[in-house]
Enzyme design. Sequence first.
Site, PDB file in Angstrom:
ATOM      1  N   LEU A 560       0.815  -1.215   0.000  1.00  0.00           N
ATOM      2  CA  LEU A 560       0.000   0.000   0.000  1.00  0.00           C
ATOM      3  C   LEU A 560       0.847   1.263   0.000  1.00  0.00           C
ATOM      4  O   LEU A 560       0.444   2.293  -0.503  1.00  0.00           O
ATOM      5  CB  LEU A 560      -0.884   0.036   1.248  1.00  0.00           C
ATOM      6  CG  LEU A 560      -1.993  -0.991   1.341  1.00  0.00           C
ATOM      7  CD1 LEU A 560      -2.643  -0.923   2.703  1.00  0.00           C
ATOM      8  CD2 LEU A 560      -3.026  -0.759   0.255  1.00  0.00           C
ATOM      9  N   GLY A 561       2.004   1.179   0.592  1.00  0.00           N
ATOM     10  CA  GLY A 561       2.804   2.394   0.686  1.00  0.00           C
ATOM     11  C   GLY A 561       4.202   2.062   1.131  1.00  0.00           C
ATOM     12  O   GLY A 561       4.527   0.912   1.433  1.00  0.00           O
ATOM     13  N   GLN A 564      10.823   5.626   4.090  1.00  0.00           N
ATOM     14  CA  GLN A 564      12.245   5.378   4.018  1.00  0.00           C
ATOM     15  C   GLN A 564      12.649   4.161   4.825  1.00  0.00           C
ATOM     16  O   GLN A 564      13.569   3.437   4.475  1.00  0.00           O
ATOM     17  CB  GLN A 564      13.000   6.586   4.523  1.00  0.00           C
ATOM     18  CG  GLN A 564      14.470   6.437   4.254  1.00  0.00           C
ATOM     19  CD  GLN A 564      15.252   7.543   4.886  1.00  0.00           C
ATOM     20  OE1 GLN A 564      14.699   8.520   5.347  1.00  0.00           O
ATOM     21  NE2 GLN A 564      16.543   7.394   4.904  1.00  0.00           N
ATOM     22  N   PHE A 565      11.945   3.962   5.934  1.00  0.00           N
ATOM     23  CA  PHE A 565      12.396   2.908   6.827  1.00  0.00           C
ATOM     24  C   PHE A 565      11.481   1.697   6.838  1.00  0.00           C
ATOM     25  O   PHE A 565      11.585   0.849   7.694  1.00  0.00           O
ATOM     26  CB  PHE A 565      12.560   3.459   8.244  1.00  0.00           C
ATOM     27  CG  PHE A 565      13.774   4.305   8.373  1.00  0.00           C
ATOM     28  CD1 PHE A 565      14.973   3.746   8.784  1.00  0.00           C
ATOM     29  CD2 PHE A 565      13.744   5.641   8.037  1.00  0.00           C
ATOM     30  CE1 PHE A 565      16.117   4.515   8.883  1.00  0.00           C
ATOM     31  CE2 PHE A 565      14.887   6.415   8.138  1.00  0.00           C
ATOM     32  CZ  PHE A 565      16.075   5.848   8.556  1.00  0.00           C
ATOM     33  N   GLY A 566      10.562   1.636   5.914  1.00  0.00           N
ATOM     34  CA  GLY A 566       9.709   0.471   5.913  1.00  0.00           C
ATOM     35  C   GLY A 566       8.614   0.572   4.881  1.00  0.00           C
ATOM     36  O   GLY A 566       8.632   1.421   4.010  1.00  0.00           O
ATOM     37  N   VAL A 568       4.178  -0.352   3.969  1.00  0.00           N
ATOM     38  CA  VAL A 568       2.846  -0.682   4.447  1.00  0.00           C
ATOM     39  C   VAL A 568       2.267  -1.716   3.494  1.00  0.00           C
ATOM     40  O   VAL A 568       2.222  -1.493   2.284  1.00  0.00           O
ATOM     41  CB  VAL A 568       1.934   0.553   4.486  1.00  0.00           C
ATOM     42  CG1 VAL A 568       0.604   0.192   5.125  1.00  0.00           C
ATOM     43  CG2 VAL A 568       2.593   1.685   5.243  1.00  0.00           C
ATOM     44  N   LYS A 599       2.005  -2.182   8.892  1.00  0.00           N
ATOM     45  CA  LYS A 599       3.153  -1.278   8.758  1.00  0.00           C
ATOM     46  C   LYS A 599       4.360  -2.012   9.267  1.00  0.00           C
ATOM     47  O   LYS A 599       4.350  -2.545  10.376  1.00  0.00           O
ATOM     48  CB  LYS A 599       2.947  -0.035   9.626  1.00  0.00           C
ATOM     49  CG  LYS A 599       2.084   1.024   9.022  1.00  0.00           C
ATOM     50  CD  LYS A 599       2.175   2.284   9.876  1.00  0.00           C
ATOM     51  CE  LYS A 599       1.602   3.480   9.148  1.00  0.00           C
ATOM     52  NZ  LYS A 599       1.965   4.729   9.838  1.00  0.00           N
ATOM     53  N   ASP A 703      -1.579  15.403   6.971  1.00  0.00           N
ATOM     54  CA  ASP A 703      -1.733  14.922   5.597  1.00  0.00           C
ATOM     55  C   ASP A 703      -3.158  14.445   5.384  1.00  0.00           C
ATOM     56  O   ASP A 703      -3.379  13.366   4.848  1.00  0.00           O
ATOM     57  CB  ASP A 703      -0.708  13.820   5.304  1.00  0.00           C
ATOM     58  CG  ASP A 703      -0.626  13.516   3.809  1.00  0.00           C
ATOM     59  OD1 ASP A 703      -1.092  14.349   3.003  1.00  0.00           O
ATOM     60  OD2 ASP A 703      -0.121  12.444   3.447  1.00  0.00           O
TER      61      ASP A 703
END
Length: 847
Positions: A560-561, A564-566, A568, A599, A703
């Site tokens: 899904l997304g 930088q560090f992981g 989803v 996540k 956001d």
Amino acid sequence: QLRKPVMVSISFLLSVCRYPLGMSGGQIQDEDISASSQWSESTAARYGRLDFEEGDGAWCPERMVEPDSLKEFLQVDLRSLHFITLVGTQGRHAGGIGNEFAQMYKIKYSRDGSRWISWRNRQGNQVIEGNRNAYDIMLKDLEPPIIARFVRFMPVSDHSMNVCMRVELYGCEWLDGLVSYNAPAGEQMSLEGQPVHFNDSVYDGAVIHSMTEGLGQLTDGMCGLDDFTHSHVYNVWPGYDYVGWTNESFPNGYVEIMFEFDRTRNFTTMKVHCNNMFMQHIKAFRQVVCYFRSEADWEATPLSFSPVVDDVNPSARFITVSLANHMASAMKCHFYFADAWMMFSEITFQSDTAMYNTTLAPPKTASGPPTRDDPTHKIDDSNTRILIGCLVAIIFILVAIIVIILWRQVWQKMLEKASRRMLDDELTASLSLQSETFAYSHNNPSSSSSSSAPSEQESSSTYERIFPLGPDYQEPSRLIRKLPEFSQSSEEMGCLHSVSMKSPYCDGVPHYAEADVVSLQGVTGGNTYAVPALTMDLLSGKDVAVEEFPRKLLTFKEKLGEGQFGEVHLCEAEGMQEFMDEDFSFDISDNQPVLVAVKMLRADANKNARNDFLKEIKIMARLKDPNIIRLLAVCICSDPLCMITEYMENGDLNQFLSRHEAEGQLALISNAPTVSYSNLCYMATQIASGMRYLSSLNFVHRDLATRNCLVGKNYTIKIADFGMSRNLYSGDYYRIQGRAVLPIRWMSWESILLGKFTTASDVWAFGVTLWETLTFCNEQPYSQLTDEQVIENTGEFFRDQKRQVYLPQPVLCPDSVYKIMLNCWRRNTKERPSFQDIHRALLESQA
Ligand SMILES: *[C@@H]1O[C@H](CO)[C@@H](O)[C@H](O)[C@H]1NC(C)=O
Ligand SMILES: *[C@@H]1O[C@H](CO)[C@@H](O)[C@H](O)[C@H]1NC(C)=O
Ligand SMILES: *[C@@H]1O[C@H](CO)[C@@H](O)[C@H](O)[C@H]1NC(C)=O
Ligand SMILES: *[C@@H]1O[C@H](CO)[C@@H](O)[C@H](O)[C@H]1NC(C)=O
């Protein structure tokens, strides 16, 4: 209702370089703030921070300010050279006790701490209009901008009065490192009997026969127009933007310009913005020869470069000179005439790894403000030659714009690729660099406790930290390390290492002291909510246990997304029912897999990222609202760390609405699924309700958009946060300098220009989200405007001269609802409605 887009009229650097430099955010240390005197210990210089209420509420000098005396000042040391475009001042309010402020002030600045220069505006005035009351913040653009390390604010007055000040500087680090340029004074041309002055009118060094020890128009961020007789600047003489010389005065055939830098630098390029109106005998240089000095001696062999002499295209342009990685702290360049005249408006330097991408700047073909009354703008109708010349120039400009746009797109792709690669390499970099997306924000504990309404709660988010240009400000870890919680190493953190050895299931999330916690950034999807310190008190009341979920019961479905560090992931989870408490509204039959969002932190993420991830879990675990996505379970006993949140069967609201149409004739014909107006309203009301909950906890989402809302059965909505790296929506985010991505089309003016994120800026984003909803997400907000034009429009919101463009009223949208949107986009944050108000208004609009 949408007006024709306004042309971008200021340089990229001038429009983007507007980050608070750390008086209010705390990055400027107390010892770097000093003053001529102080009235008492509690009004010392260190209390002169904008928006701070500590001490007695501001800096106040010992004596009254007298007319014509410039004795008192408040001084800020920025520790390195900065490009400063904006200043903010405020008086002493101190919760109603204080009522002192500076009605006027002057600014002095220094690059080396010894030579002080009085700032003047382009018309030569030194006095800046200050505050009219003790509480409002007054922002003033510095025209021209200042390049300095030290800045002094000097209150002035026309009568004796007590004055107190709080201040902030806005800008960014001056990467060019240029401290001064020395050049022959600019000359005067006679054009059809009229004098045209090419002197450097804002040079801040000495000008006798030549210019020494100063910076000026060549570094003011303002590029000249193709036609040198015109200018961006209002009410100035012809030739204002350029510094120019004629070959008559230079028998050697060249002009020598000497550049001095703050330190020895490894130079890659020099870019010289030149006029090229060859019909007037003006051309860019024919050759440049540069000499370098690194220590005491000049290098023996100079570097020489000859650009192609262009007598076809009369437009002004940047000429890039490769400096071939020469190490130097000074440079002397001989620019050879290609014709009778040579004119420069801007010279920039790129060195070391840091680089402004000025070549990506929007074209400088601005039409000034329409109110501008420019005597040089007359076109003599009888003189058709000039007219044709103008038309040719316009065609060239248009071609240039198209080329730049195409080029930008190619660049953007390359930058994206490059930055992704870079990101992979930088896992061990400081926490700040996690801000592929947003930086988290932090709220000063003491200031938050004194502020009142929730909408005033400000997570003074500082996206200067993600701005790649200021290494000093990219270090939130400096702030975070001060907090007890973050000073612990992850080894101490519960089950992560030790406990997991003993038992496969750990007992919930580790808990630890939760003194004054700042908010943090989501390390996987993107940003998480910003959490001011005040809120953490509310949150720390009760502990919420989140259970460990057996990883093997998760089945990957799609990504899904990504952050930088992981990443989803969308997964199916078996047996999730056991992990949901009764107030979950899932109505699924037993043992059927449930869709969940997972996540996931990459196994090789650094310690800071891990700590933040655990923190994010803690925060998420406590959010309980029917319209906010819930945390269901976690996997933190082994790597990779995961948090499992709800997902809703209809996906995100943006995709959902794009698949649907409004009820009506058209839908009947096309046979597309429809959503009624009342259901649209129902969904918007739920978003408002979820936001009302977040804002009641002083959470700032930062956001909010339809892409971050999920749709379940019967039009239920839950607000989520997937971060900003979903390919599907990459066009919704604007990439600054190739690194930071910002959803500018949803952002309030103060978030873009000042980096301030508050509940009031969430309200702004809600207005845009509501607009998206009522237009069925048919198009991006402001789809007719380019990113630069959106930023330019933001400037119009800031200036508030009725030239800002609003999103138009959607066809489906009744006046009452459009009025809600317009209220969300009020310039003054205090005038925007609260989510409580919005929620009520939406309910009433349906009644
Ligand atoms: C530059 O020339 C203009 C026009 O003659 C004049 O008004 C101005 O004072 C000059 N500025 C400097 C710094 O010499
Ligand atoms: C200057 O920078 C370039 C590229 O980063 C590097 O290859 C070169 O070694 C540097 N020069 C010096 C003297 O450090
Ligand atoms: C200046 O340039 C013009 C045009 O190239 C040329 O005709 C003239 O001889 C030059 N003057 C001097 C003194 O070099
Ligand atoms: C500017 O562009 C260069 C490529 O010329 C890139 O390597 C660099 O990272 C960019 N600078 C910033 C600050 O993004």
